[in-house]
Enzyme design. Structure first.
Site, PDB file in Angstrom:
ATOM      1  N   CYS A 144     -22.799 -17.201  19.443  1.00  0.00           N
ATOM      2  CA  CYS A 144     -23.546 -18.093  18.379  1.00  0.00           C
ATOM      3  C   CYS A 144     -23.380 -19.535  19.059  1.00  0.00           C
ATOM      4  CB  CYS A 144     -22.307 -17.869  17.449  1.00  0.00           C
ATOM      5  SG  CYS A 144     -22.496 -19.416  15.975  1.00  0.00           S
ATOM      6  N   ASP A 223     -30.087 -21.608  -2.075  1.00  0.00           N
ATOM      7  CA  ASP A 223     -29.032 -22.092  -1.733  1.00  0.00           C
ATOM      8  C   ASP A 223     -28.875 -21.854  -0.255  1.00  0.00           C
ATOM      9  OD1 ASP A 223     -27.901 -23.202  -4.176  1.00  0.00           O
ATOM     10  OD2 ASP A 223     -27.431 -21.260  -4.506  1.00  0.00           O
ATOM     11  N   HIS A 233     -36.545 -25.847  17.037  1.00  0.00           N
ATOM     12  CA  HIS A 233     -37.229 -25.720  15.874  1.00  0.00           C
ATOM     13  C   HIS A 233     -36.890 -26.593  14.916  1.00  0.00           C
ATOM     14  CE1 HIS A 233     -33.275 -23.415  16.318  1.00  0.00           C
ATOM     15  NE2 HIS A 233     -32.948 -23.653  14.927  1.00  0.00           N
ATOM     16  N   ASP A 235     -34.111 -28.414  13.858  1.00  0.00           N
ATOM     17  CA  ASP A 235     -32.941 -28.656  13.253  1.00  0.00           C
ATOM     18  C   ASP A 235     -31.812 -29.287  13.847  1.00  0.00           C
ATOM     19  OD1 ASP A 235     -32.060 -26.777  14.900  1.00  0.00           O
ATOM     20  OD2 ASP A 235     -31.459 -25.363  13.366  1.00  0.00           O
ATOM     21  N   SER A 241     -31.812 -19.250  25.629  1.00  0.00           N
ATOM     22  CA  SER A 241     -31.428 -17.857  25.565  1.00  0.00           C
ATOM     23  C   SER A 241     -30.428 -17.275  25.475  1.00  0.00           C
ATOM     24  CB  SER A 241     -32.292 -17.182  27.010  1.00  0.00           C
ATOM     25  OG  SER A 241     -31.646 -17.760  27.950  1.00  0.00           O
ATOM     26  N   HIS A 246     -27.597 -19.377  14.726  1.00  0.00           N
ATOM     27  CA  HIS A 246     -26.354 -20.321  14.308  1.00  0.00           C
ATOM     28  C   HIS A 246     -26.750 -20.688  12.830  1.00  0.00           C
ATOM     29  CE1 HIS A 246     -29.701 -23.481  15.626  1.00  0.00           C
ATOM     30  NE2 HIS A 246     -29.964 -23.248  14.492  1.00  0.00           N
ATOM     31  N   HIS A 280     -21.526 -12.939  10.890  1.00  0.00           N
ATOM     32  CA  HIS A 280     -20.665 -14.016  11.702  1.00  0.00           C
ATOM     33  C   HIS A 280     -21.559 -15.395  11.190  1.00  0.00           C
ATOM     34  CE1 HIS A 280     -19.226 -16.321  14.905  1.00  0.00           C
ATOM     35  NE2 HIS A 280     -20.043 -17.079  14.734  1.00  0.00           N
ATOM     36  N   GLU A 281     -22.524 -15.421  10.710  1.00  0.00           N
ATOM     37  CA  GLU A 281     -23.323 -16.743  10.545  1.00  0.00           C
ATOM     38  C   GLU A 281     -23.192 -16.795   8.780  1.00  0.00           C
ATOM     39  OE1 GLU A 281     -24.082 -18.565  12.604  1.00  0.00           O
ATOM     40  OE2 GLU A 281     -24.368 -17.143  14.221  1.00  0.00           O
ATOM     41  N   HIS A 284     -20.000 -18.902   8.620  1.00  0.00           N
ATOM     42  CA  HIS A 284     -20.374 -20.368   9.010  1.00  0.00           C
ATOM     43  C   HIS A 284     -21.008 -21.084   7.590  1.00  0.00           C
ATOM     44  CE1 HIS A 284     -19.140 -20.499  12.917  1.00  0.00           C
ATOM     45  NE2 HIS A 284     -20.362 -19.977  13.588  1.00  0.00           N
ATOM     46  N   HIS A 290     -15.175 -21.066  14.194  1.00  0.00           N
ATOM     47  CA  HIS A 290     -15.017 -19.767  14.974  1.00  0.00           C
ATOM     48  C   HIS A 290     -13.363 -19.491  15.179  1.00  0.00           C
ATOM     49  CE1 HIS A 290     -19.018 -20.739  17.404  1.00  0.00           C
ATOM     50  NE2 HIS A 290     -19.051 -19.774  16.319  1.00  0.00           N
ATOM     51  N   MET A 298     -15.801 -13.658  13.528  1.00  0.00           N
ATOM     52  CA  MET A 298     -16.062 -15.069  13.592  1.00  0.00           C
ATOM     53  C   MET A 298     -15.830 -15.608  15.172  1.00  0.00           C
ATOM     54  SD  MET A 298     -17.153 -15.966  10.955  1.00  0.00           S
ATOM     55  CE  MET A 298     -17.597 -17.597  11.362  1.00  0.00           C
TER      56      MET A 298
END
Length: 324
Positions: A144, A223, A233, A235, A241, A246, A280-281, A284, A290, A298
């Site tokens: 991640c 939301d 991209h 953010d 790679s 995330h 996992h995401e 977050h 984590h 996580m």
């Protein structure tokens, strides 16, 4: 049947076959232009994923293998990049110094040794402070993109006083309501949506009904916004790679898969499971950092061809954060 009749029948079959083949070939031709940009994620064999012998997109952290064995006092090309790696994931406060010489940038100093020891402790490795084999192997694992150490550790003394290793983001940000909407970006592969839906349902169950999730009517109004992205991209956290996906802490709501990896539903050799990464995401997105448990959803790293689910540590972390 005489030879003349047989010949006529054969000609009829050939004509019929050619008529069937023509529209089918046209369909294939048109489909080649209609496939979405991310169509390669449908089949893990359409694009090598950086872990196979056919790798055409090598990990940017491959230089670490050549540096194996480095220790304090060494000056080796690539140490500057090692410092940037550790800084990205929260182990070192290191910024580019335009006035520093290349020699200083690539010097293995005491600060770097302390950072490596911190990394080794986090991943349950021998805290040697050197760039040894097990440390390099962990560093090049697909993972991640969220940092490990820029988060606040919490110990729940009431229920898991000695084994709880879940974490929260700084300031323990969380949502002020239990119902959240989510939506998929316009290029999100439809065949993967049900796997993400399933991940949301599992977190809803883990919250004992505190959280409910539903698809929003529009992407912009949701939301939580889920999409496939590539490279830089926009953010502030460009993909490499090595990074699989995330997501951001509450109440940002953005969750991005790295489109340059192979994705599949379930345990498919050479591909990463969409649902496992979604679990996992989403953690977050809800405020979890984590975990130091390797079995936890996580945990930072994921291997291809495998699936993972929620553990007691993940569930307890969510319930503690929201007082459930």
């Amino acid at each position: 049947m005489n030879l003349v009749q047989a010949s006529q029948d054969l000609n009829v079959l050939v004509v019929m076959e050619s008529k069937l083949f023509l529209p089918f070939s046209c369909i294939l031709f048109l489909a080649s232009f209609m496939l979405p940009v991310l169509s390669h994620v449908q089949d893990p064999h359409l694009r090598p994923n950086g872990l196979s012998g056919n790798n055409t997109n090598p990990s940017p952290f491959g230089y670490l293998k050549a540096m194996q064995g480095c220790r304090k006092g060494d000056t080796v090309k690539g140490i500057r990049d090692l410092k940037l790696y550790l800084a990205r994931f929260g182990y070192l406060n290191y910024q580019k110094n335009p006035n520093a010489t290349d020699l200083e940038k690539d010097h293995f100093d005491e600060e770097l040794e302390v950072a490596i020891k911190s990394y080794q402790v986090y991943y349950h490795l021998n805290a040697t402070g050197t760039l040894d084999g097990p440390t390099v192997s962990q560093m090049v694992m697909p993972r991640c993109g969220c940092p490990d150490k820029v988060i606040h550790k919490h110990t729940d003394h009431n229920s898991l006083p000695k084994v709880s290793l879940y974490k929260f983001f700084p300031g323990t940000p969380k949502w002020n309501r239990g119902h959240l909407t989510y939506a998929f970006g316009p290029s999100f592969p439809t065949q993967f949506m049900s796997a993400v839906d399933c991940a949301f349902r599992k977190w809803a169950t883990a919250s004992s009904g505190y959280f409910t999730f539903s698809r929003a009517g529009s992407y912009q109004g949701a939301d939580l916004k889920i999409s496939f992205q590539r490279g830089d991209h926009g953010d502030g956290s460009p993909f490499t790679s090595q990074v699989l996906a995330h997501a951001f802490s509450p109440s940002d709501g953005r969750f991005h898969y790295n489109a340059d990896h192979n994705w599949a539903i379930g345990a498919v050799q050479g591909a990463f499971d969409v649902e496992s990464l979604a679990l996992h995401e989403i953690g977050h997105l809800l405020g979890l950092g984590h975990s130091e448990f390797q079995t936890s959803i996580m945990w930072t790293s994921f291997g291809p061809g495998a699936t993972k689910g929620l553990t007691t540590d993940d569930i307890q972390g969510l319930r503690t954060l929201y007082g459930i």
